[in-house]
Design a protein around this motif. Structure first.
Motif, PDB file in Angstrom:
ATOM      1  N   ILE A   4       0.845  -1.191   0.000  1.00 54.94           N
ATOM      2  CA  ILE A   4       0.000   0.000   0.000  1.00 54.94           C
ATOM      3  C   ILE A   4       0.879   1.240   0.000  1.00 54.94           C
ATOM      4  CG2 ILE A   4      -1.686   1.345   1.320  1.00 54.94           C
ATOM      5  CD1 ILE A   4      -2.787  -1.298   2.369  1.00 54.94           C
ATOM      6  N   LEU A   5       0.532   2.181  -0.859  1.00 52.38           N
ATOM      7  CA  LEU A   5       1.188   3.484  -0.878  1.00 52.38           C
ATOM      8  C   LEU A   5       0.287   4.455  -0.126  1.00 52.38           C
ATOM      9  CD1 LEU A   5       3.247   5.632  -1.819  1.00 52.38           C
ATOM     10  CD2 LEU A   5       1.956   5.765  -3.970  1.00 52.38           C
ATOM     11  N   VAL A   6       0.821   5.059   0.952  1.00 52.20           N
ATOM     12  CA  VAL A   6       0.089   6.055   1.728  1.00 52.20           C
ATOM     13  C   VAL A   6       0.652   7.423   1.359  1.00 52.20           C
ATOM     14  CG1 VAL A   6      -0.448   6.924   4.037  1.00 52.20           C
ATOM     15  CG2 VAL A   6      -0.349   4.448   3.631  1.00 52.20           C
ATOM     16  N   VAL A   7      -0.221   8.310   0.889  1.00 55.11           N
ATOM     17  CA  VAL A   7       0.192   9.645   0.451  1.00 55.11           C
ATOM     18  C   VAL A   7      -0.501  10.670   1.355  1.00 55.11           C
ATOM     19  CG1 VAL A   7       0.438  11.207  -1.505  1.00 55.11           C
ATOM     20  CG2 VAL A   7       0.216   8.740  -1.914  1.00 55.11           C
ATOM     21  N   GLU A   8       0.297  11.365   2.168  1.00 54.59           N
ATOM     22  CA  GLU A   8      -0.248  12.296   3.164  1.00 54.59           C
ATOM     23  C   GLU A   8       0.814  13.329   3.502  1.00 54.59           C
ATOM     24  OE1 GLU A   8      -2.126  14.420   5.519  1.00 54.59           O
ATOM     25  OE2 GLU A   8      -3.351  12.634   5.153  1.00 54.59           O
ATOM     26  N   SER A  12       2.185  13.552  11.140  1.00 54.73           N
ATOM     27  CA  SER A  12       1.578  12.734  12.194  1.00 54.73           C
ATOM     28  C   SER A  12       0.487  11.820  11.629  1.00 54.73           C
ATOM     29  CB  SER A  12       1.036  13.606  13.330  1.00 54.73           C
ATOM     30  OG  SER A  12       0.065  14.499  12.855  1.00 54.73           O
ATOM     31  N   LEU A  13      -0.289  12.318  10.675  1.00 55.60           N
ATOM     32  CA  LEU A  13      -1.303  11.475  10.035  1.00 55.60           C
ATOM     33  C   LEU A  13      -0.664  10.383   9.178  1.00 55.60           C
ATOM     34  CD1 LEU A  13      -4.368  13.585   8.846  1.00 55.60           C
ATOM     35  CD2 LEU A  13      -4.389  11.452  10.107  1.00 55.60           C
ATOM     36  N   LEU A  14       0.421  10.730   8.511  1.00 54.88           N
ATOM     37  CA  LEU A  14       1.150   9.747   7.700  1.00 54.88           C
ATOM     38  C   LEU A  14       1.617   8.593   8.582  1.00 54.88           C
ATOM     39  CD1 LEU A  14       2.371   9.153   4.840  1.00 54.88           C
ATOM     40  CD2 LEU A  14       4.431  10.275   5.657  1.00 54.88           C
ATOM     41  N   LYS A  18       0.269   4.734   8.512  1.00 54.37           N
ATOM     42  CA  LYS A  18       1.291   3.691   8.335  1.00 54.37           C
ATOM     43  C   LYS A  18       1.207   2.665   9.469  1.00 54.37           C
ATOM     44  CE  LYS A  18       6.205   2.935   7.787  1.00 54.37           C
ATOM     45  NZ  LYS A  18       7.540   3.479   7.951  1.00 54.37           N
ATOM     46  N   SER A  19       1.101   3.147  10.713  1.00 56.96           N
ATOM     47  CA  SER A  19       1.072   2.230  11.853  1.00 56.96           C
ATOM     48  C   SER A  19      -0.186   1.358  11.849  1.00 56.96           C
ATOM     49  CB  SER A  19       1.201   2.990  13.172  1.00 56.96           C
ATOM     50  OG  SER A  19       0.043   3.748  13.439  1.00 56.96           O
TER      51      SER A  19
END
Length: 120
Positions: A4-8, A12-14, A18-19
């Motif tokens: 999964i690619l998380v874009v933020e 802190s939200l990133l 992720k966690s």
């Protein structure tokens, strides 16, 4: 393990996103749409969790660019946003999002949507 690619753009939200995801998936991150396009080419993620409002290149611009590439046009996209007007959602769906999560959200909210989209 699915990727999964998380874009933020909010650090802190990133980290939070992720966690929430990293126990079940390989997580790659980017802080804006431009960086995310590069990561898509390098990492070939199975799903993208995408903030809508970001500097450099926002989520809608990212979707437009991503969908230009045949190779990447079918990657599911979950938009994460504070913008919860119907018009914003419609625009996101038209541009290629498969789901929306509104901020603030719970870990369960994120996991349920991701699981629905990533496990065919």
């Amino acid at each position: 393990m699915k990727k999964i690619l998380v874009v933020e753009d909010d650090p802190s939200l990133l980290e939070l996103e992720k966690s929430i995801l990293e126990d079940l998936y390989t997580v790659v991150t980017a802080e804006n749409g431009k960086e995310a396009l590069k990561k898509v080419k390098e990492e070939s993620p199975d799903l993208i969790v995408l903030d809508l409002m970001m500097p450099v290149m926002d989520g809608l611009q990212f979707c437009e660019e991503l969908k230009k590439e045949k190779k990447h046009e079918n990657i599911p996209i979950v938009m994460v946003t504070a913008k919860n007007k119907r018009e914003d959602m419609e625009e996101g769906y038209l541009i290629g999002a498969q789901a929306y999560i509104f901020k603030p959200f719970t870990a369960d909210d994120l996991l349920k949507v991701v699981e629905l989209l990533i496990h065919d």
